[in-house]
Design an enzyme around this catalytic site. Structure first.
Site: not given
Length: 449
Positions: A132, A425, A428
């Site tokens: 990610s 979040d 991340h």
């Protein structure tokens, strides 16, 4: 008787022939000119030799111009007695009045060089693989829970679009590409826009894309557990990319773009968080030492395959201090999970060794390890030095679904100050944290690439 002949009257001869009236001008000094004028020119005075004029003397009265002014009865005391300076034998166009360095119009200033537009000729393209941290929207069309194509994700991206990036704006791949001088926004390879055949999309394809998939890991079971693109499948997409490139620019140019471009990989966090310590429960079967060795071997295998597909400049970024992310602090009462951090450091140490061996073994290759762990550690230790006010909590409100990591949908309240948060979040970094950390990363390793 004949008259005595009278004596002829005295001839008026005694009058000497009228001597040339004494010229009012002083006698002409012998001119050093090669051809002395045989007879005085109509003007009784010799043409006054043009003054060399290097330094305009304060001429008495109006400086007599060399010209036909036939009545210079003024006996100018200066021009005549002055022995003609030797430099003007034949009026060598008297250094045409040495164009006094004055009105040489100072050359117009060249326009200030505008900052180079992103397009690095040394590194023509960038290719991103992994999880990610580099995913720019590849998960959007997958049947997986790990998607971020909804608000508040992307609220600080241009036009406020939720592109599928795991952040409030840009992610690491965008900033690495920017600081390498290639382009500011890296498209996801499976983005439908890239499938179009227009010129703009084709040029975007030429400068590189991201194949990364949020939730992926070096170990295939990590990606499979989240139903995301495995590292092996990302290599398959890379092969497909090369085929498309050959149709666009030919085999020779494709080979050059791939070999001169930077192929950058980041993975490992999901292997440790989910496969080893989480639901994968590998910690029950393997000790952390053998598990991290397995991860390092998988990373080396991936690099070897990249090399086999033509990549020659390869960067592999280590794992950050994942035990200090908000979602992992919860289990340790807001204190960093030191077990996770230890595992991350152990994996990184093995990665450094194995990449060093590959660099010596693979001819014409540049393989670089990127230490993101120490960069993030400094940001955690002295957040105020970087302008962060909150390092333990995420900026957005976390939902209980999706692993307790992702933002709840459509929660935009109290998020105008996202740049003061280190984390966006539960897992991340915020856009600002991505920007700072990756600027430092590129600055530290750019000379190797």
């Amino acid at each position: 008787p004949p008259k005595p002949q009278p004596k002829p009257p005295p001839k008026p001869q005694p009058k000497p022939p009228p001597a040339p009236t004494p010229s009012p001008c002083p006698p002409q000094p012998p001119k050093p000119q090669p051809k002395p004028p045989p007879a005085p020119t109509p003007s009784p005075c010799p043409p006054q030799p043009p003054k060399p004029q290097p330094k305009p003397p304060p001429a008495p009265g109006p400086s007599p111009k060399p010209g036909p002014s036939p009545s210079p009865p003024k006996p100018p005391p200066s021009p005549a007695p002055k022995p003609v300076p030797p430099p003007s034998p034949s009026p060598k166009p008297s250094p045409p009045k040495p164009p006094a360095p004055s009105p040489k119009p100072s050359p117009p200033k060249p326009p200030a060089p505008s900052p180079p537009k992103p397009q690095n000729k040394t590194i023509p393209a960038v290719f991103f693989f992994g999880d990610s941290i580099f995913d720019t929207g590849n998960n959007n069309n997958l049947d997986t829970k790990l998607k971020c194509n909804y608000r508040p994700y992307g609220m600080d991206f241009p036009m406020g679009v939720a592109t599928g990036r795991f952040s409030n704006g840009r992610v690491a791949s965008d900033y690495i590409s920017k600081y390498l001088g290639v382009k500011e926004i890296v498209p996801a390879y499976v983005d439908k826009k890239l499938q179009q055949n227009n010129e703009l999309q084709q040029s975007d394809l030429l400068t590189g894309v991201s194949f990364a998939s949020g939730g992926a890991g070096y170990l295939p079971q990590t990606s499979e557990s989240w139903k995301v693109t495995t590292m092996l499948d990302q290599l398959t997409y890379f092969q497909d990319y090369k085929k498309r490139m050959k149709k666009l620019v030919g085999k020779k140019k494709t080979k050059k773009i791939v070999s001169k471009g930077a192929a950058i990989v980041v993975a490992g966090s999901n292997d440790l968080i989910y496969t080893y310590f989480g639901n994968g429960a590998q910690h029950l079967k393997n000790d952390v030492d053998s598990f991290t060795t397995m991860m390092a071997d998988s990373a080396a295998s991936f690099v070897l395959q990249l090399y086999g597909y033509g990549a020659r400049r390869i960067g592999v970024i280590g794992t950050p201090p994942i035990g200090c992310t908000p979602s992992q602090r919860v289990k340790k009462k807001k204190i960093c999970n030191e077990d996770l951090n230890y595992a991350a450091q152990l994996f990184n140490s093995k990665l450094v060794i194995i990449l060093g061996q590959l660099s010596k073994t693979l001819p014409n290759s540049t393989i670089v390890y990127g230490d993101i762990y120490s960069i993030f550690s400094k940001m955690l230790e002295s957040p105020e030095d970087y302008g962060f006010e909150e390092i333990k909590k995420p900026c957005c409100k976390i939902g209980l679904t999706k692993g307790g990591v992702f933002c709840k949908e459509r929660t935009l309240k109290n998020m105008s100050n996202a740049s003061s948060y280190l984390f966006w979040d539960g897992l991340h970094p915020s856009q600002r944290a991505y920007e700072i950390s990756n600027r430092k990363l590129v600055k530290k390793y750019i000379h190797f690439i």
